[in-house]
Write a protein that holds these residues in place. Structure first.
Motif, PDB file in Angstrom:
ATOM      1  N   ALA A   1       0.840  -1.200   0.000  1.00 22.36           N
ATOM      2  CA  ALA A   1       0.000   0.000   0.000  1.00 22.36           C
ATOM      3  C   ALA A   1       0.875   1.250   0.000  1.00 22.36           C
ATOM      4  N   MET A   2       0.421   2.277  -0.701  1.00 22.54           N
ATOM      5  CA  MET A   2       1.095   3.567  -0.741  1.00 22.54           C
ATOM      6  C   MET A   2       0.196   4.634  -0.120  1.00 22.54           C
ATOM      7  N   ALA A   3       0.812   5.651   0.432  1.00 21.30           N
ATOM      8  CA  ALA A   3       0.062   6.801   0.933  1.00 21.30           C
ATOM      9  C   ALA A   3      -0.224   7.767  -0.215  1.00 21.30           C
ATOM     10  N   GLN A   4      -1.000   8.783   0.070  1.00 21.61           N
ATOM     11  CA  GLN A   4      -1.188   9.894  -0.855  1.00 21.61           C
ATOM     12  C   GLN A   4      -1.465  11.136  -0.035  1.00 21.61           C
ATOM     13  N   PRO A   5      -1.258  12.324  -0.605  1.00 20.05           N
ATOM     14  CA  PRO A   5      -1.627  13.537   0.134  1.00 20.05           C
ATOM     15  C   PRO A   5      -3.091  13.485   0.558  1.00 20.05           C
ATOM     16  N   PHE A   6      -3.438  14.255   1.579  1.00 22.75           N
ATOM     17  CA  PHE A   6      -4.767  14.132   2.168  1.00 22.75           C
ATOM     18  C   PHE A   6      -5.871  14.447   1.165  1.00 22.75           C
ATOM     19  N   HIS A   7      -5.664  15.455   0.340  1.00 28.32           N
ATOM     20  CA  HIS A   7      -6.639  15.789  -0.700  1.00 28.32           C
ATOM     21  C   HIS A   7      -6.011  15.618  -2.077  1.00 28.32           C
ATOM     22  N   HIS A   8      -6.875  15.633  -3.099  1.00 31.21           N
ATOM     23  CA  HIS A   8      -6.382  15.503  -4.478  1.00 31.21           C
ATOM     24  C   HIS A   8      -5.888  16.867  -4.950  1.00 31.21           C
ATOM     25  N   THR A   9      -4.786  17.300  -4.364  1.00 34.62           N
ATOM     26  CA  THR A   9      -4.247  18.639  -4.593  1.00 34.62           C
ATOM     27  C   THR A   9      -3.074  18.579  -5.561  1.00 34.62           C
ATOM     28  N   ILE A  10      -3.052  19.472  -6.550  1.00 40.13           N
ATOM     29  CA  ILE A  10      -1.927  19.541  -7.479  1.00 40.13           C
ATOM     30  C   ILE A  10      -0.797  20.263  -6.756  1.00 40.13           C
ATOM     31  N   LEU A  11       0.114  19.493  -6.183  1.00 35.90           N
ATOM     32  CA  LEU A  11       1.080  20.048  -5.245  1.00 35.90           C
ATOM     33  C   LEU A  11       2.016  21.097  -5.836  1.00 35.90           C
ATOM     34  N   PRO A  12       2.474  20.996  -7.086  1.00 30.48           N
ATOM     35  CA  PRO A  12       3.336  22.068  -7.608  1.00 30.48           C
ATOM     36  C   PRO A  12       2.671  23.439  -7.631  1.00 30.48           C
ATOM     37  N   LEU A  13       1.355  23.490  -7.555  1.00 36.23           N
ATOM     38  CA  LEU A  13       0.645  24.769  -7.521  1.00 36.23           C
ATOM     39  C   LEU A  13       0.409  25.259  -6.102  1.00 36.23           C
ATOM     40  N   SER A  14       0.840  24.471  -5.130  1.00 33.06           N
ATOM     41  CA  SER A  14       0.606  24.805  -3.729  1.00 33.06           C
ATOM     42  C   SER A  14       1.836  25.452  -3.101  1.00 33.06           C
ATOM     43  N   SER A  15       1.612  26.220  -2.040  1.00 33.82           N
ATOM     44  CA  SER A  15       2.718  26.779  -1.281  1.00 33.82           C
ATOM     45  C   SER A  15       3.448  25.662  -0.550  1.00 33.82           C
ATOM     46  N   ARG A  16       4.658  25.952  -0.092  1.00 28.28           N
ATOM     47  CA  ARG A  16       5.408  24.949   0.655  1.00 28.28           C
ATOM     48  C   ARG A  16       4.624  24.514   1.904  1.00 28.28           C
ATOM     49  N   ARG A  17       4.029  25.466   2.574  1.00 22.71           N
ATOM     50  CA  ARG A  17       3.272  25.141   3.775  1.00 22.71           C
ATOM     51  C   ARG A  17       2.120  24.201   3.457  1.00 22.71           C
ATOM     52  N   ASP A  18       1.407  24.468   2.362  1.00 20.31           N
ATOM     53  CA  ASP A  18       0.292  23.599   1.989  1.00 20.31           C
ATOM     54  C   ASP A  18       0.792  22.220   1.562  1.00 20.31           C
ATOM     55  N   LYS A  19       1.923  22.170   0.866  1.00 18.36           N
ATOM     56  CA  LYS A  19       2.516  20.867   0.519  1.00 18.36           C
ATOM     57  C   LYS A  19       2.770  20.052   1.783  1.00 18.36           C
ATOM     58  N   GLU A  20       3.378  20.696   2.765  1.00 15.54           N
ATOM     59  CA  GLU A  20       3.718  19.988   3.999  1.00 15.54           C
ATOM     60  C   GLU A  20       2.466  19.513   4.727  1.00 15.54           C
ATOM     61  N   THR A  21       1.424  20.335   4.735  1.00 11.91           N
ATOM     62  CA  THR A  21       0.179  19.940   5.389  1.00 11.91           C
ATOM     63  C   THR A  21      -0.439  18.727   4.703  1.00 11.91           C
ATOM     64  N   GLN A  22      -0.520  18.778   3.368  1.00  9.55           N
ATOM     65  CA  GLN A  22      -1.125  17.674   2.630  1.00  9.55           C
ATOM     66  C   GLN A  22      -0.351  16.368   2.837  1.00  9.55           C
ATOM     67  N   VAL A  23       0.964  16.449   2.817  1.00  3.59           N
ATOM     68  CA  VAL A  23       1.797  15.250   2.967  1.00  3.59           C
ATOM     69  C   VAL A  23       1.715  14.709   4.390  1.00  3.59           C
ATOM     70  N   LYS A  24       1.834  15.579   5.385  1.00  2.00           N
ATOM     71  CA  LYS A  24       1.788  15.131   6.785  1.00  2.00           C
ATOM     72  C   LYS A  24       0.431  14.523   7.117  1.00  2.00           C
ATOM     73  N   TRP A  25      -0.642  15.160   6.696  1.00  2.00           N
ATOM     74  CA  TRP A  25      -1.971  14.619   6.968  1.00  2.00           C
ATOM     75  C   TRP A  25      -2.173  13.292   6.238  1.00  2.00           C
ATOM     76  N   GLY A  26      -1.652  13.189   5.010  1.00  2.00           N
ATOM     77  CA  GLY A  26      -1.760  11.939   4.272  1.00  2.00           C
ATOM     78  C   GLY A  26      -1.026  10.806   4.964  1.00  2.00           C
ATOM     79  N   ILE A  27       0.157  11.098   5.490  1.00  2.00           N
ATOM     80  CA  ILE A  27       0.941  10.088   6.210  1.00  2.00           C
ATOM     81  C   ILE A  27       0.214   9.665   7.484  1.00  2.00           C
ATOM     82  N   TYR A  28      -0.346  10.622   8.205  1.00  2.00           N
ATOM     83  CA  TYR A  28      -1.067  10.302   9.442  1.00  2.00           C
ATOM     84  C   TYR A  28      -2.261   9.400   9.148  1.00  2.00           C
ATOM     85  N   SER A  29      -3.012   9.734   8.100  1.00  2.00           N
ATOM     86  CA  SER A  29      -4.171   8.926   7.734  1.00  2.00           C
ATOM     87  C   SER A  29      -3.747   7.508   7.360  1.00  2.00           C
TER      88      SER A  29
END
Length: 304
Positions: free
Chosen positions: A72-100
């Motif tokens: 199984a692989m993780a994914q960011p919490f939402h279906h967010t196009i990460l290159p269009l996101s700020s660094r802070r939003d990238k980190e939030t999506q990745v951390k929340w995805g890992i936690y889930s």
């Protein structure tokens, strides 16, 4: 919540569960394939299909117990196009995805699937900083002409960090995804399509990447095709079924590559379809001002 078009089910989650996730879990496909399960979907399944969700997690656990690494692989919490996101939003999506992921599978993830495989170096840096060891990209997202045949690669990042990238096969992935006639007979698919892609090098890594909901939802009975493919047809042709974490454990990466930033697997123009007009998404001029407005709102909220 009732959703028009999902009849006879109340909503699309129920319909896709019945046509795809349930049948694939029952037939045992999740043990044999690499897959990611979105946090919002798994959250809904915890309430409405807990038994199916537990079965999916158990298939990953079987691989961990047998091989020391899960499929199984993780994914960011939402279906967010990460290159269009700020660094802070990238980190939030990745951390929340890992936690889930960790809450569901009882382990930390080694790999993370990026939405639409959209990538830039900052995204890979955030993945590596959070312990992600590999991701999956399309062959046109790395700067090597032998991307498919020489995969996986190691991508060097800032501060001595690195991440491995596995490249999927363009021809096979396209065929499975968009040509229903190719996936009627698993034995014929192996003989006519897969073996020619190996050529003379039958020991190399070859990956097929598709939308998971193809198997039973987008294309009827394809969960049966997938099951026979991974349990009989491949082995009969001398092909071993693996998954990225297991392959990387057994075959240390020796080749390097650079990524091509601002690219994805589903937009011929990079990532333009998610921020404005392009050949993939017309009459979409509203996307950029909407994104800019949401980004400004986010910044104002973050300051509070």
């Amino acid at each position: 919540m009732d959703e028009p078009g999902a009849e006879p089910f109340r909503n699309w989650n129920e319909k896709v569960l019945a046509s795809c996730y349930g049948p694939n879990a029952e037939i045992g496909n999740f043990k044999h394939i690499s897959f990611n399960l979105g946090p919002t979907l798994s959250g809904w399944m915890q309430q409405h299909a807990a038994e199916t969700l537990a079965h999916i997690a158990e298939e990953d656990r079987k691989n961990v117990n047998q091989f020391g690494v899960g499929n199984a692989m993780a994914q960011p919490f939402h279906h967010t196009i990460l290159p269009l996101s700020s660094r802070r939003d990238k980190e939030t999506q990745v951390k929340w995805g890992i936690y889930s992921f960790s809450s569901l599978f009882g382990r930390v993830p080694q790999g993370m699937w990026l939405p639409e495989t959209a990538v830039d170096y900052e995204t890979l840096e955030v993945l590596a900083e959070n312990g992600i060891e590999y991701t999956i990209l399309a062959p046109w997202q790395v700067d090597r002409p032998d991307a498919e045949s020489a995969s996986p690669f190691r991508v060097e990042l800032k501060d001595g960090k690195r991440i491995d990238v596995c490249i999927f096969n363009r021809n096979l992935s396209t065929s499975v995804s968009f040509n229903p006639a190719a996936t009627v007979n698993a034995d014929e698919f192996i003989g006519n399509s897969v073996l020619p892609e190996f050529g003379s090098d039958t020991q190399r890594f070859l990956m097929i990447a598709t939308d998971g909901e193809l198997y039973g939802h987008h294309q009827l009975f394809r969960e049966k095709f997938l099951n026979y493919l991974v349990t009989h047809a491949a082995a009969d042709a001398g092909i071993s079924i693996t998954y990225p974490a297991l392959w990387l454990k057994q075959h240390p990466v020796t080749s390097a590559a650079r990524i091509i930033e601002g690219t994805s697997w589903s937009c011929l123009h990079g990532i333009e379809r998610w921020r404005g007009d392009c050949g993939c998404s017309r009459s979409a001029g509203w996307k950029q001002p909407l994104r800019e407005a949401m980004d400004k709102l986010s910044m104002l909220i973050d300051r509070e």
